[in-house]
Scaffold this motif. Structure first.
Motif, PDB file in Angstrom:
ATOM      1  N   CYS A  16      41.970  32.893  41.797  1.00 27.15           N
ATOM      2  CA  CYS A  16      42.058  34.328  42.117  1.00 27.15           C
ATOM      3  C   CYS A  16      40.917  34.701  43.058  1.00 27.15           C
ATOM      4  O   CYS A  16      39.745  34.667  42.682  1.00 27.15           O
ATOM      5  CB  CYS A  16      41.981  35.155  40.839  1.00 27.15           C
ATOM      6  N   TYR A  18      40.133  37.624  44.281  1.00 29.37           N
ATOM      7  CA  TYR A  18      39.428  38.843  43.863  1.00 29.37           C
ATOM      8  C   TYR A  18      38.439  38.548  42.745  1.00 29.37           C
ATOM      9  O   TYR A  18      37.351  39.122  42.711  1.00 29.37           O
ATOM     10  CB  TYR A  18      40.432  39.921  43.439  1.00 29.37           C
ATOM     11  N   CYS A  19      38.807  37.637  41.861  1.00 26.93           N
ATOM     12  CA  CYS A  19      37.885  37.221  40.790  1.00 26.93           C
ATOM     13  C   CYS A  19      36.667  36.528  41.381  1.00 26.93           C
ATOM     14  O   CYS A  19      35.537  36.798  40.981  1.00 26.93           O
ATOM     15  CB  CYS A  19      38.594  36.272  39.823  1.00 26.93           C
ATOM     16  N   LYS A  21      35.434  36.848  44.387  1.00 24.57           N
ATOM     17  CA  LYS A  21      34.602  37.820  45.099  1.00 24.57           C
ATOM     18  C   LYS A  21      33.730  38.609  44.132  1.00 24.57           C
ATOM     19  O   LYS A  21      32.529  38.777  44.363  1.00 24.57           O
ATOM     20  CB  LYS A  21      35.481  38.797  45.896  1.00 24.57           C
ATOM     21  N   ASN A  70      40.577  45.462  38.138  1.00 18.94           N
ATOM     22  CA  ASN A  70      40.163  45.137  39.502  1.00 18.94           C
ATOM     23  C   ASN A  70      39.073  46.074  40.034  1.00 18.94           C
ATOM     24  O   ASN A  70      39.225  46.667  41.100  1.00 18.94           O
ATOM     25  CB  ASN A  70      41.374  45.122  40.428  1.00 18.94           C
ATOM     26  N   SER A  72      35.503  47.369  41.688  1.00 20.57           N
ATOM     27  CA  SER A  72      34.531  46.908  42.679  1.00 20.57           C
ATOM     28  C   SER A  72      33.213  46.672  41.948  1.00 20.57           C
ATOM     29  O   SER A  72      33.018  47.133  40.810  1.00 20.57           O
ATOM     30  CB  SER A  72      34.336  47.966  43.766  1.00 20.57           C
TER      31      SER A  72
END
Length: 92
Positions: A16, A18-19, A21, A70, A72
């Protein structure tokens, strides 16, 4: 489990972006957190679906038991400051 209710838990899965990041950005903070791979923990996957409209959206993070889907880095740290400030080290 105490850390799930008082601390920060990052629910993630391999591959993933996004994970990766979020976890990379958190490396540059002093935040202590627990990582849970939803592919290895069916209960964690079910929890993520329960707070993400039936989807296995990751990263999903809990701060003192409060779920965020999700988030930031900024959103996550704001929640930590509000609900679990003891997790941010002020030394060093």
């Amino acid at each position: 489990m105490t850390e799930e209710h008082d601390g920060v838990v990052v629910y993630w899965r391999p591959g993933c972006v996004y994970c990766m990041k979020l976890r990379l950005r958190l490396r540059f903070t002093r935040l202590k957190y627990t990582k849970v791979n939803v592919w290895r923990d069916p209960g964690a996957a079910a929890f993520v679906r329960s707070v993400a409209d039936g989807n296995e959206t990751v990263p999903t993070v809990t701060v003192a038991g409060r779920p965020m889907v999700n988030p930031s880095k900024k959103e996550l740290l704001e929640e930590v400051r509000a609900y679990a400030p003891h997790l941010l080290s002020t030394t060093g």
